[in-house]
Design a protein around this motif. Structure first.
Motif, PDB file in Angstrom:
ATOM      1  N   GLY A  91       0.814  -1.201   0.000  1.00  7.01           N
ATOM      2  CA  GLY A  91       0.000   0.000   0.000  1.00  7.01           C
ATOM      3  C   GLY A  91       0.846   1.250   0.000  1.00  7.01           C
ATOM      4  N   THR A  92       0.172   2.376   0.132  1.00  2.39           N
ATOM      5  CA  THR A  92       0.826   3.677   0.116  1.00  2.39           C
ATOM      6  C   THR A  92       0.777   4.297   1.509  1.00  2.39           C
ATOM      7  OG1 THR A  92       0.236   4.037  -2.203  1.00  2.39           O
ATOM      8  CG2 THR A  92       0.802   5.990  -0.897  1.00  2.39           C
ATOM      9  N   VAL A  93       1.905   4.839   1.942  1.00  9.32           N
ATOM     10  CA  VAL A  93       1.999   5.500   3.247  1.00  9.32           C
ATOM     11  C   VAL A  93       2.496   6.917   3.014  1.00  9.32           C
ATOM     12  CG1 VAL A  93       3.059   5.470   5.535  1.00  9.32           C
ATOM     13  CG2 VAL A  93       2.493   3.317   4.397  1.00  9.32           C
ATOM     14  N   ARG A  94       1.763   7.875   3.558  1.00 13.58           N
ATOM     15  CA  ARG A  94       2.164   9.283   3.443  1.00 13.58           C
ATOM     16  C   ARG A  94       2.960   9.682   4.682  1.00 13.58           C
ATOM     17  NH1 ARG A  94      -3.950  10.802   2.537  1.00 13.58           N
ATOM     18  NH2 ARG A  94      -3.962   8.984   3.895  1.00 13.58           N
ATOM     19  N   HIS A 115       9.581  -3.929   0.143  1.00 14.84           N
ATOM     20  CA  HIS A 115       9.077  -4.080  -1.222  1.00 14.84           C
ATOM     21  C   HIS A 115       7.545  -4.110  -1.193  1.00 14.84           C
ATOM     22  CE1 HIS A 115       8.838  -5.353  -5.387  1.00 14.84           C
ATOM     23  NE2 HIS A 115       8.049  -6.345  -5.022  1.00 14.84           N
ATOM     24  N   GLY A 116       6.938  -3.429  -2.147  1.00 11.61           N
ATOM     25  CA  GLY A 116       5.487  -3.387  -2.213  1.00 11.61           C
ATOM     26  C   GLY A 116       4.868  -2.234  -1.458  1.00 11.61           C
ATOM     27  N   VAL A 117       5.691  -1.461  -0.761  1.00  8.95           N
ATOM     28  CA  VAL A 117       5.203  -0.300  -0.009  1.00  8.95           C
ATOM     29  C   VAL A 117       5.661   0.967  -0.726  1.00  8.95           C
ATOM     30  CG1 VAL A 117       5.254   0.938   2.181  1.00  8.95           C
ATOM     31  CG2 VAL A 117       5.275  -1.568   2.162  1.00  8.95           C
ATOM     32  N   ASP A 118       4.736   1.821  -1.033  1.00  4.26           N
ATOM     33  CA  ASP A 118       5.043   3.110  -1.648  1.00  4.26           C
ATOM     34  C   ASP A 118       4.942   4.200  -0.581  1.00  4.26           C
ATOM     35  OD1 ASP A 118       5.350   2.099  -4.282  1.00  4.26           O
ATOM     36  OD2 ASP A 118       3.168   2.053  -4.498  1.00  4.26           O
ATOM     37  N   VAL A 119       5.983   5.008  -0.467  1.00  2.00           N
ATOM     38  CA  VAL A 119       5.996   6.108   0.495  1.00  2.00           C
ATOM     39  C   VAL A 119       5.918   7.429  -0.263  1.00  2.00           C
ATOM     40  CG1 VAL A 119       7.316   7.301   2.292  1.00  2.00           C
ATOM     41  CG2 VAL A 119       7.293   4.805   2.209  1.00  2.00           C
TER      42      VAL A 119
END
Length: 296
Positions: A91-94, A115-119
């Motif tokens: 997922g995406t984390v802001r 891997h697999g985490v969008d920041v």
């Protein structure tokens, strides 16, 4: 009750009004007002009241906003229970940080996220009182407060990252530049380059001034430490600079302070519901590990 309407009510409280809540929720003010009105009809009591030209929550609204947090946490825990069966969180984390912490943390954090985490990163340099409000639209908020400052309150989860000393920056040709440390009394009469009022380092300068027995003579107010350092190097004053995230520069000597605790606490702030998300926790774990390496 609609969980989205409950979240809207919480945002009206944390943001201080309908318009600000609409901004963080990406809704129109009329949509926010409508959701709160429907919620009030569902529960049968007024949730907001007019104060001048603004709006605030009634005691019933405050109670429901508190309960809404428990609902949001429970929902996120339920999702996390299912996510635990995945091979890895995705997922995406802001993430946001004030300017100097952004320089210190974000490049290295992006290099180590799973891997697999969008920041998604943002620099948010706000007054100390405004950091908590950022958690309505940002998953992890890196914030700072001076030594001895009060807590962030009970509406956010606080994860301490590190304590960063603040040193006195003087030009290399300054009368104090050859010393290993400096006492506040030795700084009486100096021209100071400080941050704007309301930002944590201004509070630390006030403590240094109190220990010296004199009022600080502030000649420039600059929030960018690189600019402040350049002014110091050119002989236009002295300043307080963070040791880890800035470290001085050419033509500048950093002197640790004695006789007064001069530092700031760097914390990660999260809404309690978002802190339950496995993908958010994975990024927070890396941020904590990175802070431990820097502090060590």
């Amino acid at each position: 009750m609609d969980p989205r309407a409950l979240e809207t009510l919480r945002a009206v409280r944390t943001q201080g009004g309908v318009t600000a809540a609409a901004d963080v929720l990406h809704l129109t003010p009329s949509a926010v007002s409508q959701q709160v009105a429907v919620l009030a009809r569902d529960v049968g009591v007024a949730l907001t009241e007019r104060v001048g030209r603004g709006l605030r929550l009634t005691p019933a609204g405050e109670a429901l906003a508190d309960a809404a947090l428990d609902v949001a946490v429970a929902l996120e825990r339920a999702q996390a229970a299912c996510d635990g069966f995945l091979a890895a969180p995705r997922g995406t984390v802001r993430v946001s940080a004030f300017a100097s912490a952004a320089q210190l943390f974000l490049p290295r954090l992006l290099s180590r996220v799973p891997h697999g985490v969008d920041v998604e990163c943002a620099d948010e340099d706000v007054a100390q009182a405004d950091f908590v409000g950022l958690t309505d639209r940002i998953d992890i908020v890196v914030a700072h407060r001076p030594d001895g400052a009060g807590s962030w309150g009970d509406r956010v989860r606080v994860v301490p990252l590190l304590r960063e000393p603040l040193d006195v920056a003087v030009p290399t040709g300054h009368r104090l530049a050859g010393q290993e440390t400096v006492h506040p009394a030795e700084l009486a009469g100096e021209a100071w380059i400080s941050v704007r009022e309301g930002f944590p380092i201004s509070t630390v300068l006030a403590a240094v001034a109190a220990a010296s027995g004199t009022e600080p003579r502030i000649v420039h107010r600059i929030n960018d430490f690189h600019v402040a350092s350049s002014l110091v190097a050119a002989g236009h004053g002295v300043s307080l600079l963070p040791r880890h995230s800035h470290g001085g520069g050419e033509g500048v000597r950093l002197l640790p302070l004695t006789g007064v605790r001069a530092g700031r606490r760097i914390d990660a702030l999260l809404r309690p519901d978002r802190a339950e998300r496995l993908v958010v926790r994975s990024v927070l774990d890396e941020l904590c590990a990175l802070a431990a390496e820097i502090d060590g």
